[in-house]
Scaffold this motif. Structure first.
Motif, PDB file in Angstrom:
ATOM      1  N   ILE A 184      62.065  40.411 -67.482  1.00 51.15           N
ATOM      2  CA  ILE A 184      62.701  41.516 -68.219  1.00 51.15           C
ATOM      3  C   ILE A 184      61.684  42.642 -68.345  1.00 51.15           C
ATOM      4  CG2 ILE A 184      63.601  42.241 -70.476  1.00 51.15           C
ATOM      5  CD1 ILE A 184      65.578  40.556 -69.010  1.00 51.15           C
ATOM      6  N   LYS A 185      62.143  43.862 -68.055  1.00 55.51           N
ATOM      7  CA  LYS A 185      61.228  45.006 -68.035  1.00 55.51           C
ATOM      8  C   LYS A 185      61.719  46.105 -68.983  1.00 55.51           C
ATOM      9  CE  LYS A 185      60.711  43.976 -63.111  1.00 55.51           C
ATOM     10  NZ  LYS A 185      61.084  44.425 -61.744  1.00 55.51           N
ATOM     11  N   ASN A 186      60.999  46.284 -70.079  1.00 53.68           N
ATOM     12  CA  ASN A 186      61.143  47.455 -70.938  1.00 53.68           C
ATOM     13  C   ASN A 186      62.585  47.689 -71.404  1.00 53.68           C
ATOM     14  OD1 ASN A 186      59.885  49.661 -72.247  1.00 53.68           O
ATOM     15  ND2 ASN A 186      60.688  51.053 -70.703  1.00 53.68           N
ATOM     16  N   VAL A 187      63.192  46.654 -71.990  1.00 53.12           N
ATOM     17  CA  VAL A 187      64.584  46.755 -72.444  1.00 53.12           C
ATOM     18  C   VAL A 187      64.630  47.162 -73.919  1.00 53.12           C
ATOM     19  CG1 VAL A 187      66.689  45.441 -72.944  1.00 53.12           C
ATOM     20  CG2 VAL A 187      65.512  45.138 -70.760  1.00 53.12           C
ATOM     21  N   SER A 188      65.443  48.162 -74.200  1.00 52.58           N
ATOM     22  CA  SER A 188      65.698  48.598 -75.580  1.00 52.58           C
ATOM     23  C   SER A 188      67.203  48.650 -75.790  1.00 52.58           C
ATOM     24  CB  SER A 188      65.094  49.982 -75.846  1.00 52.58           C
ATOM     25  OG  SER A 188      63.689  49.956 -75.738  1.00 52.58           O
ATOM     26  N   ILE A 189      67.680  48.057 -76.886  1.00 48.82           N
ATOM     27  CA  ILE A 189      69.119  47.997 -77.136  1.00 48.82           C
ATOM     28  C   ILE A 189      69.369  47.770 -78.620  1.00 48.82           C
ATOM     29  CG2 ILE A 189      69.477  45.496 -76.874  1.00 48.82           C
ATOM     30  CD1 ILE A 189      71.886  46.178 -75.068  1.00 48.82           C
ATOM     31  N   ASP A 190      70.545  48.153 -79.083  1.00 48.00           N
ATOM     32  CA  ASP A 190      70.957  47.922 -80.462  1.00 48.00           C
ATOM     33  C   ASP A 190      72.195  47.029 -80.486  1.00 48.00           C
ATOM     34  OD1 ASP A 190      68.984  49.662 -81.535  1.00 48.00           O
ATOM     35  OD2 ASP A 190      70.256  51.383 -81.071  1.00 48.00           O
ATOM     36  N   VAL A 191      72.265  46.155 -81.475  1.00 50.13           N
ATOM     37  CA  VAL A 191      73.427  45.297 -81.694  1.00 50.13           C
ATOM     38  C   VAL A 191      73.994  45.642 -83.060  1.00 50.13           C
ATOM     39  CG1 VAL A 191      74.238  42.925 -82.011  1.00 50.13           C
ATOM     40  CG2 VAL A 191      72.536  43.444 -80.242  1.00 50.13           C
ATOM     41  N   THR A 192      75.271  45.979 -83.107  1.00 48.42           N
ATOM     42  CA  THR A 192      75.896  46.390 -84.365  1.00 48.42           C
ATOM     43  C   THR A 192      76.837  45.306 -84.892  1.00 48.42           C
ATOM     44  OG1 THR A 192      77.614  47.549 -83.115  1.00 48.42           O
ATOM     45  CG2 THR A 192      75.738  48.848 -83.860  1.00 48.42           C
ATOM     46  N   GLN A 193      77.071  45.359 -86.188  1.00 53.51           N
ATOM     47  CA  GLN A 193      77.867  44.350 -86.866  1.00 53.51           C
ATOM     48  C   GLN A 193      79.331  44.373 -86.429  1.00 53.51           C
ATOM     49  OE1 GLN A 193      76.747  42.090 -89.259  1.00 53.51           O
ATOM     50  NE2 GLN A 193      78.780  41.175 -89.253  1.00 53.51           N
ATOM     51  N   GLU A 194      79.882  45.567 -86.256  1.00 50.19           N
ATOM     52  CA  GLU A 194      81.327  45.694 -86.052  1.00 50.19           C
ATOM     53  C   GLU A 194      81.773  45.476 -84.612  1.00 50.19           C
ATOM     54  OE1 GLU A 194      80.134  48.038 -89.626  1.00 50.19           O
ATOM     55  OE2 GLU A 194      79.384  47.889 -87.569  1.00 50.19           O
ATOM     56  N   ASN A 195      80.834  45.532 -83.662  1.00 47.50           N
ATOM     57  CA  ASN A 195      81.200  45.518 -82.246  1.00 47.50           C
ATOM     58  C   ASN A 195      80.802  44.229 -81.553  1.00 47.50           C
ATOM     59  OD1 ASN A 195      82.189  48.277 -82.157  1.00 47.50           O
ATOM     60  ND2 ASN A 195      80.052  48.904 -82.386  1.00 47.50           N
TER      61      ASN A 195
ATOM     62  N   LYS B 177      81.049  47.385 -76.760  1.00 46.02           N
ATOM     63  CA  LYS B 177      79.814  47.909 -76.183  1.00 46.02           C
ATOM     64  C   LYS B 177      79.432  47.043 -74.987  1.00 46.02           C
ATOM     65  CE  LYS B 177      78.792  51.113 -79.338  1.00 46.02           C
ATOM     66  NZ  LYS B 177      78.601  52.550 -79.028  1.00 46.02           N
ATOM     67  N   THR B 178      78.937  47.683 -73.928  1.00 44.96           N
ATOM     68  CA  THR B 178      78.540  46.931 -72.737  1.00 44.96           C
ATOM     69  C   THR B 178      77.169  47.397 -72.270  1.00 44.96           C
ATOM     70  OG1 THR B 178      80.801  46.519 -71.970  1.00 44.96           O
ATOM     71  CG2 THR B 178      79.068  46.437 -70.311  1.00 44.96           C
ATOM     72  N   ALA B 179      76.340  46.415 -71.900  1.00 45.34           N
ATOM     73  CA  ALA B 179      75.024  46.686 -71.326  1.00 45.34           C
ATOM     74  C   ALA B 179      74.992  46.120 -69.918  1.00 45.34           C
ATOM     75  CB  ALA B 179      73.931  46.051 -72.181  1.00 45.34           C
ATOM     76  N   PHE B 180      74.624  46.952 -68.945  1.00 39.20           N
ATOM     77  CA  PHE B 180      74.554  46.521 -67.553  1.00 39.20           C
ATOM     78  C   PHE B 180      73.096  46.294 -67.164  1.00 39.20           C
ATOM     79  CE2 PHE B 180      74.064  48.101 -63.047  1.00 39.20           C
ATOM     80  CZ  PHE B 180      74.422  46.886 -62.458  1.00 39.20           C
ATOM     81  N   PHE B 181      72.808  45.056 -66.758  1.00 39.83           N
ATOM     82  CA  PHE B 181      71.460  44.678 -66.338  1.00 39.83           C
ATOM     83  C   PHE B 181      71.398  44.551 -64.821  1.00 39.83           C
ATOM     84  CE2 PHE B 181      71.491  43.416 -70.726  1.00 39.83           C
ATOM     85  CZ  PHE B 181      70.175  43.431 -71.150  1.00 39.83           C
ATOM     86  N   HIS B 182      70.244  44.933 -64.253  1.00 36.32           N
ATOM     87  CA  HIS B 182      70.028  44.771 -62.816  1.00 36.32           C
ATOM     88  C   HIS B 182      68.534  44.626 -62.572  1.00 36.32           C
ATOM     89  CE1 HIS B 182      70.023  46.278 -58.465  1.00 36.32           C
ATOM     90  NE2 HIS B 182      70.689  45.139 -58.470  1.00 36.32           N
ATOM     91  N   LEU B 183      68.164  43.559 -61.891  1.00 36.13           N
ATOM     92  CA  LEU B 183      66.767  43.301 -61.530  1.00 36.13           C
ATOM     93  C   LEU B 183      65.837  43.359 -62.747  1.00 36.13           C
ATOM     94  CD1 LEU B 183      66.533  45.325 -58.176  1.00 36.13           C
ATOM     95  CD2 LEU B 183      66.949  42.873 -58.484  1.00 36.13           C
ATOM     96  N   GLY B 184      66.298  42.783 -63.844  1.00 32.08           N
ATOM     97  CA  GLY B 184      65.469  42.667 -65.038  1.00 32.08           C
ATOM     98  C   GLY B 184      65.390  43.911 -65.893  1.00 32.08           C
ATOM     99  N   THR B 185      66.116  44.967 -65.509  1.00 34.39           N
ATOM    100  CA  THR B 185      66.097  46.198 -66.299  1.00 34.39           C
ATOM    101  C   THR B 185      67.478  46.462 -66.887  1.00 34.39           C
ATOM    102  OG1 THR B 185      66.675  47.624 -64.425  1.00 34.39           O
ATOM    103  CG2 THR B 185      64.336  47.198 -64.802  1.00 34.39           C
ATOM    104  N   LEU B 186      67.499  47.174 -67.998  1.00 33.83           N
ATOM    105  CA  LEU B 186      68.750  47.638 -68.581  1.00 33.83           C
ATOM    106  C   LEU B 186      69.065  48.991 -67.952  1.00 33.83           C
ATOM    107  CD1 LEU B 186      71.074  47.479 -70.632  1.00 33.83           C
ATOM    108  CD2 LEU B 186      69.533  48.479 -72.329  1.00 33.83           C
TER     109      LEU B 186
END
Length: 270
Positions: free
Chosen positions: A38-49, A234-243
């Motif tokens: 995993i390389k330099n991933v930043s993300i938020d997870v919210t309660q409602e989603n 909410k959707t996060a797309f990962f590819h080759l260890g990066t967001l």
């Protein structure tokens, strides 16, 4: 800062993320020995989603999911850097009780894994070791509430002493969800929870995710883009260890900003 200013700031933060911030990850790297997964991933997870992680096999989505409740601690060669917080507190901090963390951030795995115990004991196990029930009537109430929330109570209420492993695959997965719920978590992580299930059982799990939304912050890893579109906001797309891209599910699937996202969504690779 005044209370009004703090409230205004909290309201702006909530609006910016489309919900109440529950977990954050900033500049997270994961290594297995010398290999960086995993390389330099930043993300938020919210309660409602419901947040979905998508991407081709081996892209790092499950590896990153496991960082959110320190499941990678069980791998001797794993090393995690960066910052991950739950309600603003560093989950990798020295003062974090990992057992309590995993009670607050529950995990449902790809393959249903009920304990070789009765249906009742599968659900009661967590509350018992965490001391959440002082008497049998209290435990009975927790077991029933958890099975009801998992949509399983009506199917098993007359056979709670039967083995959990005797249930169908879809029922076993809902039992595992009931087991996770029983310790009153705040976040539920689901690692491809439907990949081993038939379409009918999959539909029940997806319906359950809709019903649990908002009560728990939910993050789901799925290889099924249609499922991500159905269950997540909410959707996060990962590819080759990066967001590569993270945003509203509707935008990711209809108007992605990144070429790699568009190519994956339209089936050019994966």
């Amino acid at each position: 800062m005044t209370e009004t200013s703090l409230n205004d700031r909290a309201d702006k933060q909530q609006a910016a993320h489309g919900g109440t911030l529950k977990m954050t990850a900033r500049d997270v790297d994961v290594f297995y020995g010398t290999k960086q997964a995993i390389k330099n991933v930043s993300i938020d997870v919210t309660q409602e989603n419901v947040t979905a992680f998508i991407g081709p096999s081996g892209c790092g989505k499950s590896t990153f999911l496991r960082t959110l409740n320190r499941m990678n601690d069980t791998v001797a060669s794993a090393r995690v850097t960066g910052d991950i917080t739950l309600d603003g507190k560093d989950i990798y901090g020295a003062d974090m009780d990992v057992v309590q963390l995993r009670a607050r951030v529950g995990m449902v795995f790809q393959k249903p894994n009920p304990f070789p115990k009765s249906i009742y004991e599968n659900v009661a196990y967590g509350p018992r070791i965490h001391g959440l029930a002082s008497a049998k009537p209290d435990m009975d109430a927790i077991v029933e509430k958890s099975l009801r929330r998992a949509g399983l109570w009506e199917e098993v209420k007359d056979r709670l002493t039967d083995s959990g492993t005797a249930l169908s695959g879809g029922q076993q997965q809902r039992l595992c969800i009931a087991r996770a719920i029983a310790v009153d978590p705040e976040v539920i992580l689901m690692d491809e929870p439907c990949s081993a299930l038939d379409p009918i059982a999959t539909a029940k799990i997806e319906e359950l995710i809709h019903e649990l939304r908002g009560r728990y912050a939910i993050v789901i890893v799925t290889h099924n883009m249609q499922q991500a579109a159905r269950v997540s906001q909410k959707t996060a797309f990962f590819h080759l260890g990066t967001l590569v891209e993270y945003g509203d599910t509707s935008d990711i699937f209809t108007n992605p900003r990144q070429t790699r996202t568009k190519d994956y969504i339209t089936g050019r690779y994966g």
